[in-house]
Structures are given as structure tokens and as C-alpha cells.
Write an enzyme that holds these catalytic residues in place. Sequence first.
Site, mmCIF file in Angstrom:
data_model
loop_
_atom_site.group_PDB
_atom_site.id
_atom_site.type_symbol
_atom_site.label_atom_id
_atom_site.label_comp_id
_atom_site.label_asym_id
_atom_site.label_seq_id
_atom_site.Cartn_x
_atom_site.Cartn_y
_atom_site.Cartn_z
ATOM 1 N N ARG A 27 -0.356 7.830 -1.523
ATOM 2 C CA ARG A 27 0.329 6.567 -1.238
ATOM 3 C C ARG A 27 1.233 6.697 -0.006
ATOM 4 O O ARG A 27 1.345 5.768 0.792
ATOM 5 C CB ARG A 27 1.131 6.129 -2.466
ATOM 6 C CG ARG A 27 0.225 5.611 -3.595
ATOM 7 C CD ARG A 27 0.939 5.547 -4.914
ATOM 8 N NE ARG A 27 0.188 4.815 -5.930
ATOM 9 C CZ ARG A 27 0.552 4.748 -7.214
ATOM 10 N NH1 ARG A 27 1.650 5.378 -7.623
ATOM 11 N NH2 ARG A 27 -0.176 4.083 -8.075
ATOM 12 N N TYR A 85 -3.269 -2.847 -17.761
ATOM 13 C CA TYR A 85 -1.894 -3.123 -17.317
ATOM 14 C C TYR A 85 -1.112 -3.876 -18.394
ATOM 15 O O TYR A 85 -0.291 -4.747 -18.073
ATOM 16 C CB TYR A 85 -1.921 -3.905 -16.001
ATOM 17 C CG TYR A 85 -2.304 -3.059 -14.793
ATOM 18 C CD1 TYR A 85 -1.748 -1.788 -14.590
ATOM 19 C CD2 TYR A 85 -3.202 -3.524 -13.840
ATOM 20 C CE1 TYR A 85 -2.090 -1.016 -13.484
ATOM 21 C CE2 TYR A 85 -3.544 -2.744 -12.722
ATOM 22 C CZ TYR A 85 -2.981 -1.498 -12.560
ATOM 23 O OH TYR A 85 -3.314 -0.722 -11.459
ATOM 24 N N HIS A 92 -4.783 4.222 -8.525
ATOM 25 C CA HIS A 92 -4.137 4.302 -9.839
ATOM 26 C C HIS A 92 -4.340 5.734 -10.325
ATOM 27 O O HIS A 92 -5.409 6.312 -10.124
ATOM 28 C CB HIS A 92 -4.795 3.344 -10.842
ATOM 29 C CG HIS A 92 -4.440 3.695 -12.260
ATOM 30 N ND1 HIS A 92 -3.257 3.291 -12.840
ATOM 31 C CD2 HIS A 92 -5.078 4.472 -13.189
ATOM 32 C CE1 HIS A 92 -3.189 3.785 -14.074
ATOM 33 N NE2 HIS A 92 -4.279 4.500 -14.303
ATOM 34 N N PHE A 98 4.741 -10.549 -11.192
ATOM 35 C CA PHE A 98 3.706 -10.163 -10.223
ATOM 36 C C PHE A 98 2.346 -9.876 -10.875
ATOM 37 O O PHE A 98 1.388 -9.545 -10.192
ATOM 38 C CB PHE A 98 4.167 -8.935 -9.404
ATOM 39 C CG PHE A 98 4.462 -7.697 -10.213
ATOM 40 C CD1 PHE A 98 3.440 -6.850 -10.627
ATOM 41 C CD2 PHE A 98 5.768 -7.377 -10.563
ATOM 42 C CE1 PHE A 98 3.703 -5.708 -11.368
ATOM 43 C CE2 PHE A 98 6.053 -6.237 -11.311
ATOM 44 C CZ PHE A 98 5.008 -5.399 -11.713
ATOM 45 N N GLU A 144 -7.306 6.059 -21.067
ATOM 46 C CA GLU A 144 -7.817 5.372 -19.868
ATOM 47 C C GLU A 144 -9.219 5.862 -19.480
ATOM 48 O O GLU A 144 -10.055 5.068 -19.049
ATOM 49 C CB GLU A 144 -6.828 5.562 -18.710
ATOM 50 C CG GLU A 144 -5.528 4.802 -18.963
ATOM 51 C CD GLU A 144 -4.497 4.948 -17.845
ATOM 52 O OE1 GLU A 144 -4.737 5.709 -16.884
ATOM 53 O OE2 GLU A 144 -3.449 4.290 -17.945
ATOM 54 N N LYS A 203 -8.395 1.691 -5.627
ATOM 55 C CA LYS A 203 -8.185 0.246 -5.707
ATOM 56 C C LYS A 203 -8.854 -0.477 -4.529
ATOM 57 O O LYS A 203 -9.209 0.169 -3.525
ATOM 58 C CB LYS A 203 -6.676 -0.034 -5.693
ATOM 59 C CG LYS A 203 -5.919 0.559 -6.884
ATOM 60 C CD LYS A 203 -4.448 0.186 -6.821
ATOM 61 C CE LYS A 203 -3.687 0.689 -8.028
ATOM 62 N NZ LYS A 203 -2.296 0.184 -8.065
ATOM 63 N N ASN A 262 -1.365 -0.106 -3.200
ATOM 64 C CA ASN A 262 -0.977 1.297 -3.048
ATOM 65 C C ASN A 262 -2.128 2.295 -3.276
ATOM 66 O O ASN A 262 -1.936 3.404 -3.745
ATOM 67 C CB ASN A 262 0.238 1.612 -3.935
ATOM 68 C CG ASN A 262 -0.020 1.249 -5.385
ATOM 69 O OD1 ASN A 262 -1.114 0.823 -5.733
ATOM 70 N ND2 ASN A 262 0.984 1.412 -6.214
ATOM 71 N N ARG A 283 -1.158 12.894 -10.453
ATOM 72 C CA ARG A 283 -0.045 11.930 -10.348
ATOM 73 C C ARG A 283 0.869 12.332 -9.174
ATOM 74 O O ARG A 283 1.319 11.481 -8.403
ATOM 75 C CB ARG A 283 0.705 11.951 -11.677
ATOM 76 C CG ARG A 283 1.793 10.949 -11.817
ATOM 77 C CD ARG A 283 1.312 9.607 -12.296
ATOM 78 N NE ARG A 283 2.456 8.695 -12.379
ATOM 79 C CZ ARG A 283 2.396 7.403 -12.472
ATOM 80 N NH1 ARG A 283 1.230 6.787 -12.485
ATOM 81 N NH2 ARG A 283 3.473 6.674 -12.539
ATOM 82 N N THR A 301 5.097 4.866 -6.973
ATOM 83 C CA THR A 301 4.389 3.574 -6.923
ATOM 84 C C THR A 301 4.490 2.878 -5.564
ATOM 85 O O THR A 301 3.478 2.453 -5.001
ATOM 86 C CB THR A 301 4.949 2.636 -8.028
ATOM 87 O OG1 THR A 301 4.916 3.340 -9.273
ATOM 88 C CG2 THR A 301 4.152 1.361 -8.124
#
Length: 203
Positions: free
Chosen positions: A151, A98, A164, A106, A175, A58, A161, A134, A140
Amino acid sequence: MTLGYGVMVTLQILVLSFLVRVRVPQQKIAKSLKSTWRFLVTNLKQLRNMETTLVLLKPSCVQRQLIGEVVNRFERRGLRISGMKMMQLSDEILREHYSHLVDKPFFPGLCASMQASPVVAMAISGVEAVQVVRTMAGVTNGRQAAPGTIRGDYSVSNQQNIVHASDSVENAAIEVKRFFKPEEIFDYQSGAFAYIYGNGECK
Ligand code: IDP
Ligand code: MG
């Protein structure tokens, strides 16, 4: 999965025989054969426990110049980078990616944070790669993520964070297709493969 695979193969064969019967030009049949072949190869791969998952580095990662650190973690773990590119995310792709969050208060802030700079999209492969990656990402909220996770080591925010990571095998397939064209994914065997997995671990 095997049943679904069988149904899809039968459908493809029916379509092909229909094309031959109605005398569709050879070029079109060749095109159809090519997509059938691609379908078979892709799905046979899915029958094995080798998975490909989507990671986005990100803007919080890119801006903080952590790209190398994070990529290095995946490589050191023994995962294979199957695809990698920098891209500026559009409103459209974010709404899709998303979609489970569009109604959250948010959401506009999340989109703004994801568009603050380019991101790096990665397709990462390995045995059970979805769960492995993951777990490496951590929960998260960076403040609650365990030390040792990405993270947990690089963030203290619920939103900024760093990465993804796809949350299920089904979503990973969707995805990866969302962010990569088929020709941008490379299926090569790592030279260290025999030293990454033991006998019979990769089915
Ligand atoms: P995940 O990234 O761990 O799968 P999701 O619930 O799918 O978590 O949320 C997607 C992203 O949306 C998160 O990574 C985070 O950047 C952002 N996000 C989630 N919950 C919040 C929140 O409560 N406030 C701000 N941003 C959030
Ligand atoms: Mg998620």
C-alpha cells in the site's frame, strides 16, 4: 486448539459408530469417512505453524495493471501461492466479507469500488503467513502506509488501497473458505523449501 481438535475427532468417531449401528448404506459411510479424513488432514496442518491467508488484488490493483508486480512480491518473499483466480464479487460476498463495515457511511462506495472490475483472489501460504502478508500490505490508508509495503508503494488512498489481506489466523481460515472451494487450494511443496526456511522453523 489441541483440545478443540480432540473434541472434534471424538465427535466424528461417535457419528461414524452411530452410522454403522443404524445400518446406514456403505456409500454414505464412505462419504462420511472421506470428510473425516479431510477434517483430520486440515486440522493437523493447522497444528503446524504453516498458515494460509487470503489476499484480494482489488480493482485498484487490477485496473492499474499491477497484478504482476504484487504477485511477484509475494513470490520473491518466499511465500507459496496455494490458490489463485479472477472473480467478479457479488453484493452477497461483499456484505459477508466486510460485515464489520456495513454500517459505515463509506460502505456503499467501498462495495462499488470492489465491484468496479474483477478482483484476483489468492490463497497464500507460509510459516506465520497471516502476519507476514499483513505486514507486507501495510496499514489501511495508503497515505500513511510505510514505503516498502504494497500500500505504501502503490497507493495514496484509504479506499483504493490495492490489496485485502486477512487480519488474523481465525479470519484467514474463514476468508480462504469464503473465496475458495477445497479443490481450488493446492498443498504442494515448493522445490526451494529448504532454502526458504531453516531447520526446525516449519513445525
Ligand atoms: P484493512 O483492509 O486494512 O483490513 P478494514 O478496516 O478492514 O481495513 O477496511 C476494509 C477496507 O475498507 C479497506 O481496505 C478500505 O478499502 C476500506 N476502508 C476502510 N476505511 C475506510 C474509510 O474510512 N473510507 C473509505 N474506505 C475505507
Ligand atoms: Mg480488514
